[in-house]
Design a protein around this motif. Structure first.
Motif: not given
Ligand SMILES: Nc1ncnc2c1ncn2[C@@H]1O[C@H](COP(=O)(O)OP(=O)(O)O)[C@@H](O)[C@H]1O
Ligand SMILES: [Mg+2]
Length: 361
Positions: A250-264
């Motif tokens: 699993f590679h990830h490179s993101v700045r957010f910690t949470r996303l909108p619930r529906l998107l998660e």
């Protein structure tokens, strides 16, 4: 034969021109044209508000308005009535511009004859009808998609509730019961018959706990709501790896910690389906997941180097890959499924993500 009557409003300040048009249409033979006229844009708009017309013939140069603006103002008032523009000799450029803006046609004054005028009006009407039908269908489609998104949301929420219920109720109780039995064990002699029964009871309770946890993770692992999508994917990977010898990266490179619930929820379901497919169908020993946040969006890839398949020939009763594509589309994104027999599978999903999406979280 009973001919159709079509009501046409001619908005034209030159009474001679207006009369000529009425005369030309009076000898039309594919329909009966009932022609009325208005001399200014304002009075034309007023007539159109009061009454139902099938088409409008519009002179662009009127006492109260001139040029393309005449057309734009009228169109803004009456979206559903087709407009054919009348322009003067040498004004064809203007006529063309009006067509680009949505006029159905343009005719050069002084150069029209009955059949041209008649055909132009009839085509205008037909085209407008088709446009309207498409517009209605598009609108309907948008409504259905909105409904579908709401249903998905409700589904995710219910799964979340049931998962919490199982976690806080059922699993807690069974864990409590098992702890009590655990504490009894040392009180019994090693030879005691009850000790064997107790061990069996403890095993059964452990199974019930495992089953409860499995149900929770299939419904909606609590970790999504508690820690977000990145941790939830880690969790999913652990679960998948514990089922067999599939090894996952699993590679990830993101700045957010949470996303909108529906998107998660959507991302989670996509990874879940992708990994289930890798395990069930690919015969690959390894696979990778990549989650990257880009300017204005996120992309998620699931790759395996397994046996691959023909993505264009998935049978109608299979919903996994289609579900991935639908979810992507519903959130305004895209899903590419690249696979061919022997070539492995690459799934790439892109979702738009705005600053506003992140602020709402
Ligand atoms: N990663 C993969 N590797 C090989 N074949 C796959 C993969 N993913 C999907 N497939 C093929 O595509 C078909 C459709 O997948 P899907 O829509 O998820 O339905 P299901 O998994 O229920 O069969 C599968 O039956 C399988 O033949
Ligand atoms: Mg599947």
């Amino acid at each position: 034969m009973n001919q159709q009557t079509l009501r046409v409003l001619v908005i034209e300040d030159n009474p001679g021109d207006a009369r000529l048009i009425a005369a030309l249409l009076s000898v039309a033979n594919t329909a009966v044209f009932a022609v009325e006229s208005a001399e200014t844009l304002a009075s034309g708009i007023a007539r159109l508000r009061d009454d139902k017309f099938d088409a409008v013939l519009l002179d662009l140069n009127l006492p109260d308005s001139s040029g393309l603006q005449t057309f734009l103002d009228l169109q803004a008032e009456i979206e559903s009535v087709p407009i054919v523009v009348l322009s003067g000799l040498g004004d064809e450029e203007l006529g063309l511009r009006a067509v680009k803006e949505g006029a159905q046609d343009y005719l050069i004054k002084g150069k029209v004859e009955t059949d041209v005028l008649e055909r132009s009006l009839r085509y205008a009407l037909e085209r407008k009808r088709s446009e309207e039908a498409i517009r209605r269908q598009t609108h309907e489609l948008q409504r259905n998609e909105k409904l579908l998104r709401q249903l998905l949301d409700i589904q995710e929420r219910e799964r979340q509730l049931v998962a919490y219920d199982i976690h806080d109720g059922f699993v807690q109780d069974v864990v409590g019961a098992k702890m009590m039995l655990d504490s009894l064990e040392h009180k019994l002699e090693a030879t005691d018959e009850s000790r064997i029964r107790l061990a069996t009871a403890r095993e059964l309770l452990q199974k019930a706990i495992d089953e409860g946890r499995r149900m929770i993770s299939e419904l909606r692992p609590l970790i999504i709501d508690e820690q977000g999508i990145v941790e939830a994917i880690h969790y999913l990977i652990n679960e998948e790896q514990s089922k067999g010898d599939l090894s996952l990266e699993f590679h990830h490179s993101v700045r957010f910690t949470r996303l909108p619930r529906l998107l998660e929820g959507a991302l989670f379901r996509i990874v879940q389906e992708g990994l289930t497919n890798v395990r069930r169908h690919s015969q690959a020993a390894t696979a990778s997941i990549t989650l990257v946040q880009r300017e204005g969006g996120i992309s998620l890839c699931i790759d395996d180097a397994g046996i691959g398949f023909d993505a264009a020939r998935i049978s109608d009763d299979r919903f996994g890959v289609r579900g991935i594509q639908e979810r992507a589309r519903l959130f305004g994104g895209t899903a590419k499924v690249q696979s061919s027999p022997g070539e492995g599978t690459h799934i790439e999903v892109e979702f738009p993500l705005s600053e506003a999406d992140l602020e709402d979280v």
